[in-house]
Design an enzyme around this catalytic site. Structure first.
Site, PDB file in Angstrom:
ATOM      1  N   TRP A 108      26.358  29.207  16.829  1.00  0.00           N
ATOM      2  CA  TRP A 108      26.586  29.975  15.611  1.00  0.00           C
ATOM      3  C   TRP A 108      26.581  29.025  14.400  1.00  0.00           C
ATOM      4  CZ3 TRP A 108      31.304  30.135  12.523  1.00  0.00           C
ATOM      5  CH2 TRP A 108      31.215  31.054  11.462  1.00  0.00           C
ATOM      6  N   ASP A 145      27.286  45.289   2.220  1.00  0.00           N
ATOM      7  CA  ASP A 145      27.507  44.723   3.557  1.00  0.00           C
ATOM      8  C   ASP A 145      28.793  45.308   4.129  1.00  0.00           C
ATOM      9  OD1 ASP A 145      27.986  42.400   5.666  1.00  0.00           O
ATOM     10  OD2 ASP A 145      25.958  42.099   4.931  1.00  0.00           O
ATOM     11  N   LYS A 151      20.887  46.816   7.336  1.00  0.00           N
ATOM     12  CA  LYS A 151      21.126  45.566   8.061  1.00  0.00           C
ATOM     13  C   LYS A 151      21.878  45.946   9.332  1.00  0.00           C
ATOM     14  CE  LYS A 151      23.612  41.154   7.547  1.00  0.00           C
ATOM     15  NZ  LYS A 151      24.435  40.402   6.577  1.00  0.00           N
ATOM     16  N   TRP A 152      21.194  45.827  10.468  1.00  0.00           N
ATOM     17  CA  TRP A 152      21.764  46.211  11.772  1.00  0.00           C
ATOM     18  C   TRP A 152      22.332  44.950  12.419  1.00  0.00           C
ATOM     19  CZ3 TRP A 152      21.070  51.059  14.600  1.00  0.00           C
ATOM     20  CH2 TRP A 152      21.510  50.993  15.928  1.00  0.00           C
ATOM     21  N   ASP A 153      23.657  44.898  12.492  1.00  0.00           N
ATOM     22  CA  ASP A 153      24.316  43.674  12.953  1.00  0.00           C
ATOM     23  C   ASP A 153      24.817  43.840  14.392  1.00  0.00           C
ATOM     24  OD1 ASP A 153      25.359  41.128  12.794  1.00  0.00           O
ATOM     25  OD2 ASP A 153      26.416  41.485  10.910  1.00  0.00           O
ATOM     26  N   MET A 154      25.168  42.738  15.027  1.00  0.00           N
ATOM     27  CA  MET A 154      25.706  42.757  16.393  1.00  0.00           C
ATOM     28  C   MET A 154      26.418  41.429  16.575  1.00  0.00           C
ATOM     29  SD  MET A 154      25.427  41.858  19.737  1.00  0.00           S
ATOM     30  CE  MET A 154      25.149  42.469  21.369  1.00  0.00           C
ATOM     31  N   CYS A 171      20.351  41.438  12.595  1.00  0.00           N
ATOM     32  CA  CYS A 171      21.249  40.301  12.436  1.00  0.00           C
ATOM     33  C   CYS A 171      22.151  40.295  13.651  1.00  0.00           C
ATOM     34  CB  CYS A 171      22.068  40.525  11.158  1.00  0.00           C
ATOM     35  SG  CYS A 171      23.422  39.381  10.926  1.00  0.00           S
ATOM     36  N   ASP A 212      24.152  32.664   9.710  1.00  0.00           N
ATOM     37  CA  ASP A 212      25.265  32.835   8.768  1.00  0.00           C
ATOM     38  C   ASP A 212      25.456  31.564   7.938  1.00  0.00           C
ATOM     39  OD1 ASP A 212      25.882  35.412   9.300  1.00  0.00           O
ATOM     40  OD2 ASP A 212      27.586  35.001  10.607  1.00  0.00           O
TER      41      ASP A 212
HETATM   42  C1  GLA Z   1      28.076  38.888  10.496  1.00  0.00           C
HETATM   43  C2  GLA Z   1      26.804  38.732   9.701  1.00  0.00           C
HETATM   44  C3  GLA Z   1      27.147  38.467   8.254  1.00  0.00           C
HETATM   45  C4  GLA Z   1      27.970  39.621   7.719  1.00  0.00           C
HETATM   46  C5  GLA Z   1      29.208  39.811   8.583  1.00  0.00           C
HETATM   47  C6  GLA Z   1      29.979  41.056   8.202  1.00  0.00           C
HETATM   48  O1  GLA Z   1      28.795  37.708  10.562  1.00  0.00           O
HETATM   49  O2  GLA Z   1      26.027  37.718  10.238  1.00  0.00           O
HETATM   50  O3  GLA Z   1      25.983  38.315   7.487  1.00  0.00           O
HETATM   51  O4  GLA Z   1      27.204  40.789   7.685  1.00  0.00           O
HETATM   52  O5  GLA Z   1      28.875  39.934   9.961  1.00  0.00           O
HETATM   53  O6  GLA Z   1      31.082  41.244   9.002  1.00  0.00           O
END
Ligand code: GLA
Length: 782
Positions: A201, A368, A478-481, A526, A548
């Site tokens: 990370w 975000d 922005k689809w995060d995981m 993401c 990040d």
């Molecule tokens: C992850 C993403 C960041 C942001 C945070 C929000 O860490 O990589 O860019 O969107 O989540 O909680």
């Protein structure tokens, strides 16, 4: 593109050839993967079999020189005397592991053949041709179809495997890789090299280059995702290959889950390269008549070095992996609220940033994390995508409307695959989280992973995210995981070893169901940054948040690593504040931009805190990027050989325009003059090379400023800090002229500051300094 003649298959791309033949016993013998050759009798390239190998087992008693252990093979079975790693382990009742795959036929199709369960590359009949070769072990009741798709102009060949149980009883697939390639080691010199993209990370995709040792080398992931530890893509290079010369093979997978790739260096003179789903923890029962298909593998070769290989992979990803609706479309300049505001979003706070963002020329505003019910921090809210009424009492629409008035499109962040225990979704459906029966699920970033093997969960995601998109005019998601899989057990699959793969299959189905009917929505994916930077995610999205880590000095390694296999149009890169959130390193605003512009540019910090000089600088950066956006996103990208471990030189060009970035991580005292090669220009044409103007913020110089000011200033005092907000120095304005042939020798750049004097011609780089050079055509050569 594909010819079958006298038992030999000739797969031809514009610059490469891939050949294999059927042996007298029905196995597929690999002959050649390398530079394009005219189709001809391939005998001289076949592996010699005149002597019986020592310590080998004959395939049949009547032909003792035919041993599978010493042949280059397209796809090995198991238990037949080939002692190298097998790409497939299928457990057959009463037999165990014994599979002898022999050729029975083939078919050639125009275009690509989509897979049933997983994303695959796409191409029209004029761009691609697919060969399906059938192999069978009748006694075992197993049929294997090897798929090869030739993308001729892109110089890429993809491979995948479909296995079918043709017997009467259930069998279990315990390992099934997507490809195997047995390459003659000597074609890569006496010390072939493996290059992998590894990290963690905030330190993803650092390229590591080492000579192959004996035995196994490779990469894998078991995090449930393609992972930030080892990207599924890797390269094999000849001993002497460089950025612009030598033989390089590139491999990647169109897969988001646990992967495993290896190169086995044995004593036979062959390297066995193989890759696909990680067999660790994987098992897939197949009832009679059922099929299992592997992810698609991507193979490319170039004898023009790493840059040649990258160019092929970039073109392939842009044209055949990304969804056609995003094909070569300009990516907008994004403002993202995360690093400035974190969870503390509200209409008022966001609008303050939006006004600045619009004024500076940004194009799309991303709300975000933090906007939905209960999301005060990372302990709560995931799962419930209703707007937080305390932060947005009037909902999101008034904000979206105001953004539109400012000329900004609106985008929204979601993390649908996850759930917090403190959420209405979890309270209603605790059984929707992946968990081992009888054990509480383990948290990661305070959250659990939803069981995407459960069709009800998938429907919930499709409905809730779909409703969110239909209710507001969002043009971007922005689809995060943000965590790895653990407790990978689901009651919704037939066997425990199916969970991780079924999760991935269903994830892709969910993404397809949400985004295909909504083509106006640009998707960026993401996963805590680059935890899922892979071709399967790119088959739905336009770009991926690369890390990040927005510190440009860290980004040099991360983006350079990605650039081996992924085009700049997919690498999302933002300018953020300094000192950096991730490293505390202080870097100039110019360098933050100069790195981020080699990708999809965005900004991610508190714009209210910009000084007037910084605002001017950002406005000019954005104007510059807009003027050259197609070059930065779709131009040909080249890494220059690093002249020094602390220098990076990147170039983009498109035949008309060229921009070169020169980056210095660390200054050394008494530096020797720097050379800056500009390549790919017409040798006889004359060009002018000018540095892009950028500001030197005067507070960077501390007490040193007293050497050039008439009055003595306190470096920590009001006068200097106020002056720094409104005045700055211009970085050295450099200009060089020469023909393409001359510039390729390496411009001798102006001297760097080295403690002896300051005048406007000296380059003031210091640690973390950088410059962009813009090349302009002056007059055609004779
Ligand atoms: C992850 C993403 C960041 C942001 C945070 C929000 O860490 O990589 O860019 O969107 O989540 O909680």
């Amino acid at each position: 593109m594909i010819e079958h003649r006298d038992g030999t298959f000739y797969l031809q791309t514009a610059h490469t050839s891939y050949w294999f033949t059927v042996t007298e016993h029905g196995h597929l013998e690999h002959i050649h993967y390398g530079p394009r050759l005219a189709i001809q009798d391939p005998s001289a390239l076949r592996w010699s079999r005149v002597a019986r190998g020592g310590s080998t087992v004959a395939y049949v008693p009547e032909d003792v020189r035919y041993s599978l252990d010493t042949l280059p093979l397209e796809f090995s079975g198991i238990g037949q005397g080939d002692y190298r790693t097998s790409p497939c382990e299928i457990r057959i009742p009463h037999v165990g592991y014994d599979l002898d795959l022999v050729h029975t036929g083939h078919a050639i199709h125009a275009g690509t053949l989509s897979a049933r369960t997983l994303p695959t590359a796409h191409g029209s009949p004029s761009e691609a041709t697919t060969l399906v070769v059938d192999l069978v072990d009748e006694r075992a009741g197993i049929a294997v179809a090897l798929h090869y798709t030739v993308f001729a102009a892109a110089d890429v060949i993809t491979r995948r495997v479909v296995v079918r149980n043709t017997g009467a009883a259930e069998v279990v697939v315990e390992k099934l890789l997507s490809f195997q390639l047995d390459l003659p080691e000597a074609t890569l010199g006496d010390a072939p090299r493996l290059i992998t993209l590894d990290g963690a990370w905030i330190a993803e995709t650092h390229a590591h280059d080492r000579p192959l040792g004996p035995g196994f080398s490779g990469v894998s992931s078991s995090t449930g995702s393609s992972s930030n530890r080892h990207n599924p893509g890797f390269l094999l290079a000849a001993t002497d290959a460089g950025e612009d010369h030598g033989r390089v093979h590139g491999f990647n997978l169109v897969y988001t889950g646990n992967h495993h790739s290896s190169v086995e260096r044995g004593a036979t003179g062959l390297l066995r390269v193989a890759g696909g789903i990680n067999p660790q923890g994987f098992s897939w029962p197949l009832s009679p008549g059922e099929e299992f298909e592997t992810p698609e593998a991507v193979l490319a070769f170039a004898d023009t070095g790493f840059n040649g290989l990258s160019e092929r992979m970039h073109r392939f990803v842009n044209d055949h992996v990304l969804p056609p609706r995003f094909r070569r479309t300009p990516r907008p300049i994004v403002y993202n609220s995360w690093e400035a505001i974190s969870f503390d979003v509200s209409e008022r706070r966001l609008l303050k940033q939006a006004r600045r963002a619009a004024d500076l020329g940004m194009e799309l505003f991303v709300i975000d994390d933090g906007w939905f019910a209960g999301r005060k921090d990372d302990t709560a809210g995931l799962g419930d995508y209703t707007v937080d009424a305390t932060k947005f009492p009037r909902g999101l629409d008034p904000l979206v409307a105001k953004l539109a008035k400012l000329g900004l499109q609106a985008g929204i962040w979601v993390e649908p695959e996850m759930v917090n225990e403190d959420s209405d979704l979890y309270r209603a459906h605790p059984e929707w989280a992946l968990r081992i029966p009888g054990k509480p699920p383990r948290p990661g970033r305070q959250q659990h992973v939803l069981d995407l093997c459960n069709p009800d969960v998938c429907d919930y995601l499709v409905d809730s995210v779909g409703a969110l998109l239909d209710a507001h005019d969002f043009r971007y998601v922005k689809w995060d995981m943000n965590r790895h899989l653990a407790d990978a057990h689901s009651p919704h699959v037939r066997a425990p070893g199916m969970t991780a793969h079924q999760y991935v299959v269903n994830l892709h189905d969910v993404l397809r169901r949400i985004f295909e009917p909504r083509p106006h929505v640009l998707l960026e994916t993401c996963s805590s940054g680059g935890n899922r930077f892979d071709l399967a995610m790119l088959s739905h999205s336009a770009m991926i948040w690369a890390s990040d880590d927005t510190d440009p000095i860290e980004r040099l390694e991360i983006q350079q690593g990605l650039s081996y296999l992924y085009p700049l149009s997919t690498i999302s890169a933002h300018v953020s504040n300094a000192p950096h959130q991730q490293t505390l390193r202080d870097t100039p605003l110019s360098t933050r931009f100069n790195v981020a512009c080699f990708g999809v540019l965005g900004y991610e910090y508190d714009l209210e805190l910009l000084s007037s000089e910084e605002r001017k600088e950002v406005r000019e950066q954005i104007a510059f990027y807009r003027a050259h956006r197609d070059l930065f996103q779709y131009g040909r990208f080249r890494r220059h050989r690093k002249p020094h471990p602390d220098r990076f030189v990147w170039q983009v060009d498109d035949g008309e325009r060229t921009i070169v970035g020169n980056f210095q991580r660390r200054i050394t005292a008494a530096p020797a003059p720097d050379l800056l090669p500009v390549v790919g220009l017409e040798p006889g044409t004359t060009y002018r090379v000018r540095s892009k103007p950028q500001r030197l913020m005067i507070d960077r110089f501390g007490d040193l400023i007293n050497h050039v000011t008439p009055v003595r200033l306190d470096p920590r005092g009001m006068v200097l800090s106020t002056a720094a907000k409104f005045t700055s120095l211009t970085d050295a304005a450099e200009e060089y002229v020469g023909t393409g042939a001359l510039l390729a020798q390496g411009i001798r750049l102006h001297h760097q500051f080295s403690g002896t004097e300051y005048h406007p011609g000296i380059r003031m780089l210091g640690d973390h300094g950088s410059t962009l050079y813009v090349v302009e055509r002056l007059e055609e050569g004779p």
